[in-house]
Design a protein around this motif. Sequence first.
Motif, PDB file in Angstrom:
ATOM      1  N   HIS A  51      12.411  -1.498  -5.642  1.00  0.00           N
ATOM      2  CA  HIS A  51      11.733  -0.520  -4.785  1.00  0.00           C
ATOM      3  C   HIS A  51      12.250  -0.642  -3.366  1.00  0.00           C
ATOM      4  CE1 HIS A  51       8.894  -3.036  -2.353  1.00  0.00           C
ATOM      5  NE2 HIS A  51       9.131  -3.896  -3.321  1.00  0.00           N
ATOM      6  N   GLN A  52      11.984   0.384  -2.602  1.00  0.00           N
ATOM      7  CA  GLN A  52      12.312   0.355  -1.182  1.00  0.00           C
ATOM      8  C   GLN A  52      11.068   0.768  -0.416  1.00  0.00           C
ATOM      9  OE1 GLN A  52      15.079   3.262   0.483  1.00  0.00           O
ATOM     10  NE2 GLN A  52      16.102   1.586   1.545  1.00  0.00           N
ATOM     11  N   ASN A  53      10.457  -0.196   0.236  1.00  0.00           N
ATOM     12  CA  ASN A  53       9.287   0.050   1.085  1.00  0.00           C
ATOM     13  C   ASN A  53       8.112   0.695   0.355  1.00  0.00           C
ATOM     14  OD1 ASN A  53      10.726  -0.971   3.312  1.00  0.00           O
ATOM     15  ND2 ASN A  53      11.684   1.019   3.613  1.00  0.00           N
ATOM     16  N   SER A  54       7.824   0.256  -0.847  1.00  0.00           N
ATOM     17  CA  SER A  54       6.692   0.785  -1.594  1.00  0.00           C
ATOM     18  C   SER A  54       5.467  -0.089  -1.359  1.00  0.00           C
ATOM     19  CB  SER A  54       7.002   0.830  -3.097  1.00  0.00           C
ATOM     20  OG  SER A  54       5.828   1.069  -3.832  1.00  0.00           O
ATOM     21  N   GLU A  55       4.439   0.477  -0.756  1.00  0.00           N
ATOM     22  CA  GLU A  55       3.191  -0.264  -0.554  1.00  0.00           C
ATOM     23  C   GLU A  55       2.576  -0.648  -1.887  1.00  0.00           C
ATOM     24  OE1 GLU A  55       0.365   1.476   2.141  1.00  0.00           O
ATOM     25  OE2 GLU A  55       1.950   2.121   3.502  1.00  0.00           O
ATOM     26  N   THR A  56       2.718   0.231  -2.878  1.00  0.00           N
ATOM     27  CA  THR A  56       2.148  -0.034  -4.199  1.00  0.00           C
ATOM     28  C   THR A  56       2.778  -1.276  -4.812  1.00  0.00           C
ATOM     29  OG1 THR A  56       1.787   2.339  -4.504  1.00  0.00           O
ATOM     30  CG2 THR A  56       1.714   0.965  -6.474  1.00  0.00           C
ATOM     31  N   LEU A  57       4.100  -1.367  -4.775  1.00  0.00           N
ATOM     32  CA  LEU A  57       4.755  -2.540  -5.342  1.00  0.00           C
ATOM     33  C   LEU A  57       4.533  -3.782  -4.487  1.00  0.00           C
ATOM     34  CD1 LEU A  57       6.482  -0.255  -7.048  1.00  0.00           C
ATOM     35  CD2 LEU A  57       7.673  -2.341  -7.636  1.00  0.00           C
ATOM     36  N   ALA A  58       4.367  -3.615  -3.200  1.00  0.00           N
ATOM     37  CA  ALA A  58       4.060  -4.764  -2.341  1.00  0.00           C
ATOM     38  C   ALA A  58       2.705  -5.363  -2.729  1.00  0.00           C
ATOM     39  CB  ALA A  58       4.067  -4.351  -0.877  1.00  0.00           C
ATOM     40  N   MET A  59       1.720  -4.512  -3.011  1.00  0.00           N
ATOM     41  CA  MET A  59       0.410  -5.006  -3.475  1.00  0.00           C
ATOM     42  C   MET A  59       0.552  -5.725  -4.812  1.00  0.00           C
ATOM     43  SD  MET A  59      -2.440  -2.062  -2.639  1.00  0.00           S
ATOM     44  CE  MET A  59      -1.670  -0.874  -3.723  1.00  0.00           C
ATOM     45  N   LEU A  60       1.317  -5.132  -5.707  1.00  0.00           N
ATOM     46  CA  LEU A  60       1.519  -5.717  -7.029  1.00  0.00           C
ATOM     47  C   LEU A  60       2.243  -7.052  -6.924  1.00  0.00           C
ATOM     48  CD1 LEU A  60       1.374  -5.533 -10.107  1.00  0.00           C
ATOM     49  CD2 LEU A  60       3.490  -4.191 -10.027  1.00  0.00           C
ATOM     50  N   LYS A  61       3.221  -7.133  -6.031  1.00  0.00           N
ATOM     51  CA  LYS A  61       3.976  -8.377  -5.843  1.00  0.00           C
ATOM     52  C   LYS A  61       3.047  -9.537  -5.527  1.00  0.00           C
ATOM     53  CE  LYS A  61       7.545 -10.550  -3.091  1.00  0.00           C
ATOM     54  NZ  LYS A  61       7.713 -10.916  -1.719  1.00  0.00           N
ATOM     55  N   GLY A  62       2.136  -9.323  -4.590  1.00  0.00           N
ATOM     56  CA  GLY A  62       1.191 -10.376  -4.232  1.00  0.00           C
ATOM     57  C   GLY A  62       0.332 -10.802  -5.413  1.00  0.00           C
ATOM     58  N   ALA A  63      -0.130  -9.833  -6.181  1.00  0.00           N
ATOM     59  CA  ALA A  63      -0.972 -10.136  -7.342  1.00  0.00           C
ATOM     60  C   ALA A  63      -0.194 -10.938  -8.385  1.00  0.00           C
ATOM     61  CB  ALA A  63      -1.509  -8.840  -7.945  1.00  0.00           C
ATOM     62  N   LEU A  64       1.059 -10.597  -8.602  1.00  0.00           N
ATOM     63  CA  LEU A  64       1.856 -11.308  -9.599  1.00  0.00           C
ATOM     64  C   LEU A  64       2.285 -12.687  -9.121  1.00  0.00           C
ATOM     65  CD1 LEU A  64       3.987  -8.365 -11.022  1.00  0.00           C
ATOM     66  CD2 LEU A  64       2.044  -9.516 -12.099  1.00  0.00           C
ATOM     67  N   GLU A  65       2.550 -12.822  -7.839  1.00  0.00           N
ATOM     68  CA  GLU A  65       2.879 -14.149  -7.301  1.00  0.00           C
ATOM     69  C   GLU A  65       1.686 -15.085  -7.445  1.00  0.00           C
ATOM     70  OE1 GLU A  65       6.354 -13.347  -4.009  1.00  0.00           O
ATOM     71  OE2 GLU A  65       4.271 -13.037  -3.387  1.00  0.00           O
ATOM     72  N   ARG A  66       0.484 -14.557  -7.269  1.00  0.00           N
ATOM     73  CA  ARG A  66      -0.720 -15.383  -7.465  1.00  0.00           C
ATOM     74  C   ARG A  66      -0.853 -15.833  -8.916  1.00  0.00           C
ATOM     75  NH1 ARG A  66      -2.416 -11.785  -3.607  1.00  0.00           N
ATOM     76  NH2 ARG A  66      -3.386 -10.321  -5.059  1.00  0.00           N
ATOM     77  N   GLN A  67      -0.228 -15.116  -9.832  1.00  0.00           N
ATOM     78  CA  GLN A  67      -0.249 -15.500 -11.243  1.00  0.00           C
ATOM     79  C   GLN A  67       0.930 -16.402 -11.621  1.00  0.00           C
ATOM     80  OE1 GLN A  67      -1.017 -12.351 -14.028  1.00  0.00           O
ATOM     81  NE2 GLN A  67      -2.676 -11.524 -12.792  1.00  0.00           N
ATOM     82  N   GLY A  68       1.744 -16.767 -10.616  1.00  0.00           N
ATOM     83  CA  GLY A  68       2.815 -17.725 -10.836  1.00  0.00           C
ATOM     84  C   GLY A  68       4.193 -17.144 -11.080  1.00  0.00           C
ATOM     85  N   LEU A  69       4.369 -15.843 -10.993  1.00  0.00           N
ATOM     86  CA  LEU A  69       5.692 -15.260 -11.189  1.00  0.00           C
ATOM     87  C   LEU A  69       6.547 -15.443  -9.936  1.00  0.00           C
ATOM     88  CD1 LEU A  69       4.221 -13.825 -13.578  1.00  0.00           C
ATOM     89  CD2 LEU A  69       5.780 -11.943 -13.185  1.00  0.00           C
ATOM     90  N   ARG A  70       7.828 -15.624 -10.151  1.00  0.00           N
ATOM     91  CA  ARG A  70       8.814 -15.667  -9.066  1.00  0.00           C
ATOM     92  C   ARG A  70       9.391 -14.262  -8.965  1.00  0.00           C
ATOM     93  NH1 ARG A  70      14.386 -16.503  -9.740  1.00  0.00           N
ATOM     94  NH2 ARG A  70      15.391 -16.790  -7.737  1.00  0.00           N
TER      95      ARG A  70
END
Length: 143
Positions: free
Chosen positions: A11-30
Amino acid sequence: MTERITALFVHQNSETLAMLKGALERQGLRIIHAESRAQANRMLGGQNPAPLVFTDTQLPDGTWADILTVAEKAAQPVNVIVVARVVDTRFYVKAIETGAFDFLAPPFVATDLAFVVRSALDNVVARRAARLHTAHTEEEGLS
């Protein structure tokens, strides 16, 4: 210690994916990141690409469908999850019919994300193992 699972975010500057990134990092994904189809192509072009790809619907040089095409050409099986800004049933059906593993839209609920990630990962691990088994079987047949 278990190895962290790597997911490629396209993605390029997607707020939606930025939110998802944080949620997935909290679940342990790199999380690794590509800003375009071309960059994703390079990142998925190696011998051991990330098993999971989360892609925005629109990219500077293509769309989610282009990412599916790139993933299909990867050296190892990859599951692509399309991430949209809003729920759209027709788009969901099109994405799944075109080959996406799943389709996500906010809000991102931790238990739902955990299920999607686990399902996508289990599927890609099984597909990679089947490919490896087939390759070994073919090698034994040639011996």
